[in-house]
Structures are given as C-alpha cells and as structure tokens.
Enzyme design. Structure first.
Site, mmCIF file in Angstrom:
data_model
loop_
_atom_site.group_PDB
_atom_site.id
_atom_site.type_symbol
_atom_site.label_atom_id
_atom_site.label_comp_id
_atom_site.label_asym_id
_atom_site.label_seq_id
_atom_site.Cartn_x
_atom_site.Cartn_y
_atom_site.Cartn_z
ATOM 1 C CD GLU A 214 46.257 60.094 56.647
ATOM 2 O OE1 GLU A 214 44.959 59.843 56.445
ATOM 3 O OE2 GLU A 214 46.611 61.045 57.291
ATOM 4 C CB CYS A 248 40.904 54.745 52.296
ATOM 5 S SG CYS A 248 41.168 56.350 51.769
HETATM 6 P P1 NAD Z 1 48.725 47.159 53.434
HETATM 7 O O1 NAD Z 1 48.836 47.851 54.908
HETATM 8 O O2 NAD Z 1 48.818 45.807 53.422
HETATM 9 O O3 NAD Z 1 50.099 47.711 52.696
HETATM 10 C C1 NAD Z 1 50.484 49.222 52.757
HETATM 11 C C2 NAD Z 1 51.839 49.151 52.872
HETATM 12 O O4 NAD Z 1 52.780 48.449 53.727
HETATM 13 C C3 NAD Z 1 52.636 48.535 51.347
HETATM 14 O O5 NAD Z 1 53.665 49.503 50.946
HETATM 15 C C4 NAD Z 1 53.225 47.156 51.975
HETATM 16 O O6 NAD Z 1 54.224 46.683 51.199
HETATM 17 C C5 NAD Z 1 53.557 47.404 53.432
HETATM 18 N N1 NAD Z 1 53.344 46.252 54.288
HETATM 19 C C6 NAD Z 1 52.538 45.420 54.161
HETATM 20 N N2 NAD Z 1 52.671 44.414 55.171
HETATM 21 C C7 NAD Z 1 53.745 44.834 56.032
HETATM 22 C C8 NAD Z 1 54.356 44.516 57.106
HETATM 23 N N3 NAD Z 1 54.003 43.133 57.505
HETATM 24 N N4 NAD Z 1 55.384 45.326 57.804
HETATM 25 C C9 NAD Z 1 55.840 46.249 57.051
HETATM 26 N N5 NAD Z 1 55.017 46.848 55.980
HETATM 27 C C10 NAD Z 1 54.341 46.143 55.251
HETATM 28 O O7 NAD Z 1 47.670 48.015 52.707
HETATM 29 P P2 NAD Z 1 47.037 48.044 51.267
HETATM 30 O O8 NAD Z 1 46.460 46.819 50.984
HETATM 31 O O9 NAD Z 1 47.997 48.486 50.371
HETATM 32 O O10 NAD Z 1 46.093 49.276 51.228
HETATM 33 C C11 NAD Z 1 44.683 48.861 51.677
HETATM 34 C C12 NAD Z 1 44.425 49.449 52.954
HETATM 35 O O11 NAD Z 1 44.953 50.928 53.115
HETATM 36 C C13 NAD Z 1 42.809 49.732 53.335
HETATM 37 O O12 NAD Z 1 42.806 49.255 54.570
HETATM 38 C C14 NAD Z 1 42.720 51.134 53.094
HETATM 39 O O13 NAD Z 1 41.624 51.461 53.661
HETATM 40 C C15 NAD Z 1 43.911 51.708 53.626
HETATM 41 N N6 NAD Z 1 43.882 53.150 52.896
HETATM 42 C C16 NAD Z 1 43.811 54.107 53.963
HETATM 43 C C17 NAD Z 1 43.912 55.364 53.280
HETATM 44 C C18 NAD Z 1 43.925 56.710 53.988
HETATM 45 O O14 NAD Z 1 44.103 57.716 53.572
HETATM 46 N N7 NAD Z 1 43.712 56.628 55.240
HETATM 47 C C19 NAD Z 1 44.392 55.486 51.791
HETATM 48 C C20 NAD Z 1 44.352 54.369 51.021
HETATM 49 C C21 NAD Z 1 44.328 53.087 51.661
#
Ligand code: NAD
Length: 460
Positions: A214, A248
């Site tokens: 997602e 998002c």
């Molecule tokens: P992110 O991708 O930075 O982090 C998400 C999760 O991944 C966190 O739990 C984090 O600890 C983990 N993570 C981060 N880097 C990692 C790595 N290198 N290896 C493994 N795990 C890792 O996202 P965010 O900043 O928390 O959220 C914002 C993003 O999420 C935006 O792009 C937004 O559009 C998207 N989002 C999408 C939805 C949806 O339903 N499609 C909903 C909310 C947010």
C-alpha cells in the site's frame, strides 16, 4: 509482555508457527472472538489512543475518532460477514464435468507480517490486522517508530489482549524491519513509501512470499467548471488539510479549468478561514508535521512557485500553515515528489485533454479526484486514466466504504484490502474438485483408438 527485543524475533515466529499448526485460528468462532477482543481493546483504550496521536501528530480528537478509532467499523463489518466469507463456495462446472462438483475453500496463509507507516499509525496497523485475524492467520506487527507514542500503545494493547504466539508486536525502526524481513513469512502487508516498498518486495522475493504494498504517490484532483463551488472548496480543503496533509490519498495537486481558477482560489481561502480561523496556528483542529526531517522537506517546497495562501512555517512547533501555491513548473520538486504535507499547488488547464495527458505522463496515482457534474467528462476521465481508486465530487471518503477494495496500481501499490478484500488478501482460495463413483466413462482412458472424434466433439 511487550516484545521489543529483536533477538526474540526467531522465537516469536517459531511460536506462531506452532500455534498456527494447532488449527485453532481456523475455527471461525475463535476468529470472531478475537475480532471482538480487538474491538473491546480499542474501546477500553480510546483515551490513550487519542493522547498518543495528540503527542505524535497533534492530531485533533475528532480526526482521531474519524480516521483512527473509526477502524472499529471495519471490525464490525468483518464480524458481520465472516461466516459467509469463510463458507466454501460452489462453482459451476461445464457439461462434460457433469459427475463432478467444484468448490472454493478459503484457507488462512499462516504467519503474516504487517508493517505500518506513521501518518495514520493506529488505523493502518489495525485495519490489515482485522483482515489477518478474519482470515485465520497469526500475525506479527511492526508499527512505525516515527509515531512512537502510537507504536507504544499498539504494543501495550496487543500484549494485554493477545497471546504473542498468536499476535505479537515488534517495535523499532529500519533495523527491526530488516531483522523481520530476513525471516520467512506467509504474507507481508506493507504500508509506506514507494522506495521502501521496493526493499520489502526484494526481501519477500527471496522466499517467494506474496506481498501487499500500500504505497503513495501524487494523487491529482481535477476541477471542472460544472460544480457546486461552495461544496467543492470545502471538500478539497478537508481532504487536503486533514492531518496537515499527511494523508496518502490527500489531493496532492489541483488541475483546474482556467475559467474557474480565480473563483476556486477565493473559495479555498474562505473555507480555510471557516475551518481554521484567521491563524491556523491557534486552531485546535489543525495537526502538526510528524518530524523535523519532514518539516524541512516541506519547507523546501515553499520555494517553488508563488505562495498565494499561507506559506508560514514555525520550526519550533513543526507547524506549516495550510498553503496554496500558484505558478509552479512541472519540473519543480513540488511537482516531482509526493508532497505529503499541507501544501497545495494549482495547475490550470484550458482543455481536459491537457489534464488527462499530464496524469498519464506520470506514475499511476493511488487516488484520482474529479469535481464535475458533467457525465461525459466523468466517463472520459474514468476511461482515459488509471489509478488505484477514483472519487468523484469528494475527496478521501472512498477509504471509508468497506465494500470498495482499497489499494494502488503500478507505482502506487500492489493488492488491496478493506472489507471482503482484506479477508481475500490474507486467504488462499483453495480449489477443490470432487468426482463421484456412480459412473466412470472411459473416453479419456487408453487405449485411445477410435476416441478422437468424441474428444474433438467435446472440445468443440
Ligand atoms: P516509510 O516507507 O518510510 O516507512 C514505512 C515502514 O517501513 C515503517 O514501519 C518503517 O520503519 C519501515 N522502513 C523504513 N525504511 C525501511 C527499510 N529501509 N527497510 C525496511 N523497513 C523500512 O513510509 P512512512 O514515511 O512511514 O509513510 C509515508 C508513506 O507511506 C507515503 O509515501 C504515503 O503515501 C504512504 N502511505 C500509503 C498509504 C496507503 O494506504 N497506500 C497509507 C499511508 C501512507
């Protein structure tokens, strides 16, 4: 017991595998009990959840009820429909299979991993968890470390209401995520950014683990002239500035018919005043930016184009005023990256073909919004663009309809969930064909001599 020790990860997974093997999670009554359990846990901890989100995002209580605690609606929906979803479904067979019966049996996948983001840090963990429980799985949850108060409350609730051999929380950041990703799961459900999504998918590929991703991206919002202006500006203002734009599916940028642009900008100014008063910094109803890093990233966008509303930023509070920007170039970073904050660029068009061409020249968005009562225009935009979902004459509300699968396409994600789609995401549809013994026609058995004409007839 709250699980934070990363060295325990192997044990947790092993214990969950053993628990799954007992078959207990397959019992539909057990699943319904667990769904009731999580609902009860949320109700009993409402106040702590509100406080955690206040601490993480300065999230107004009403928004927390609407967009986080509101996940209870998904739980109720799953409880209501679970018996129907879990029943094997009879499917039709063709004439030549007349002695057979065919059924589809949904079965749980096993031990699943759910990784969440920080922007709706409660709902975006619990909502997939509802699907995982409904489908009969064990689950390990990794909330976002960036919304640390919410991560903690999730860990506390889960530890209080569930045996870690069934549902467990592993708190932590990238290191925790990577430690988990080194293990084999039966499904990984990830919500977050596109770049990290690629890392998740690469890790999953090692074990052929299926993934739901997602992700995010730039969701366009087209505004035609055939609208109710007052309703349009309110709905855009709400969808863009709720949670200070850190949504998002927030409209990322507006594509506005030139003829209505001035009225729309005036209207946005008015609805912002109506929502947040003369100075949104003093409004109890306006959230803050999650971290200094994201604040700095957003402040950089303020250099692009010309600020026509807002533009104020206060680092000490991580406050960025609801901002509207005109005259941006498509090459500016604000039009290249997902904004994910309270800044709304406006791009004008003279013909809808320009707006459609712009959308189609970019990665497929998670959401697409269209404000227009013109049926032909609605049809054209639906036919000529591709996006995870579409909402016409409103914003963000599509996420609240349990009967609509929610997810992206292309760069905005893989797979979907909510309602029955959540159950399907965490289930395997096992096809079962059964023959009977009352007849055994020999047309398919050797020796084949003289049987070809009949086989040709059957195939034709
Ligand atoms: P992110 O991708 O930075 O982090 C998400 C999760 O991944 C966190 O739990 C984090 O600890 C983990 N993570 C981060 N880097 C990692 C790595 N290198 N290896 C493994 N795990 C890792 O996202 P965010 O900043 O928390 O959220 C914002 C993003 O999420 C935006 O792009 C937004 O559009 C998207 N989002 C999408 C939805 C949806 O339903 N499609 C909903 C909310 C947010």
């Amino acid at each position: 017991m709250i699980i934070t020790e990363l060295s325990n990860v192997d044990d947790i997974i092993q214990n969950q595998r053993e628990f799954f093997q007992t078959g207990k999670t397959k019992d539909v009554t057990f699943r319904i009990e667990q769904l009731r359990n999580i609902k009860q846990a949320i109700i009993e901890h409402e106040q702590s959840i509100v406080e955690a989100l206040q601490a993480d995002l300065h999230k107004p209580e009403v928004e927390t009820y609407l967009t986080e605690i509101g996940v209870i609606k998904e739980i109720d929906y799953a409880i209501k429909h679970l018996k129907t979803w879990t029943k094997p479904k009879k499917t039709a067979v063709s004439f030549d299979f007349f002695s057979y019966s065919a059924r589809i049996y949904p079965e749980p996948l096993g031990v699943v991993l759910i990784i969440g983001p920080w922007n709706y840090p409660f709902q975006l963990i619990i909502s997939p968890l509802v699907g995982a429980i409904a489908a009969g799985n064990c689950a390990i949850i990794k909330p976002s470390e960036i919304a640390s108060h919410t991560s903690r409350i999730i860990a506390e609730i889960v530890a209080k209401y569930f045996d870690p051999a069934y549902i467990a929380v592993v708190e932590g950041g990238v290191e925790a995520s990577q430690k988990l990703l080194a293990e084999k799961f039966d499904h990984i459900f990830f919500t977050g950014g596109t770049a990290v999504g690629k890392i998740i998918m690469a890790a999953a590929a090692k074990y052929l683990t299926p993934v739901t991703l997602e992700l995010g991206g730039k969701s366009p919002c087209i505004v035609d002239t055939d609208i109710n202006l007052e309703h349009t500006v309110r709905r855009i203002t709400w969808g863009k500035f709720i949670n200070a734009g850190q949504t998002c599916i927030a409209p990322d940028y507006l594509l506005v018919d030139k003829k209505i642009k001035k009225d729309l900008i005036d209207g946005l100014g008015k609805s912002l005043k109506e929502f947040y008063g003369d100075n949104p910094a003093n409004s109890p109803d306006y959230a803050r930016i999650i971290s200094q890093k994201h604040f700095d990233r957003l402040v950089d966008f303020l250099k692009d184009g010309e600020v026509i509303i807002g533009g104020v930023a206060q680092a000490s509070e991580r406050y960025i005023a609801p901002t509207v920007i005109d005259n941006v170039s498509l090459e500016d970073s604000i039009m290249q990256e997902e904004i994910f904050g309270p800044i709304l660029p406006i791009i004008e068009y003279t013909d809808i073909a320009e707006a459609i061409a712009l959308i189609n020249s970019r990665p497929k968005p998670l959401a697409l919004y269209l404000f227009s009562q013109n049926k032909n225009l609605q049809k054209r935009v639906l036919q000529e663009t591709s996006s995870g979902g579409v909402c016409i004459n409103d914003t963000v509300m599509q996420v609240g309809v349990s009967s609509l699968p929610f997810g992206g396409v292309g760069d905005s994600g893989i797979g979907n969930y909510h309602g029955k789609a959540s159950f399907d995401t965490f289930s395997h549809n096992k096809s079962v064909l059964q023959n009977s013994f009352w007849l055994d026609l020999k047309w398919r058995y050797a020796p084949y001599e003289g049987k070809l004409p009949l086989i040709k007839k059957l195939l034709g």
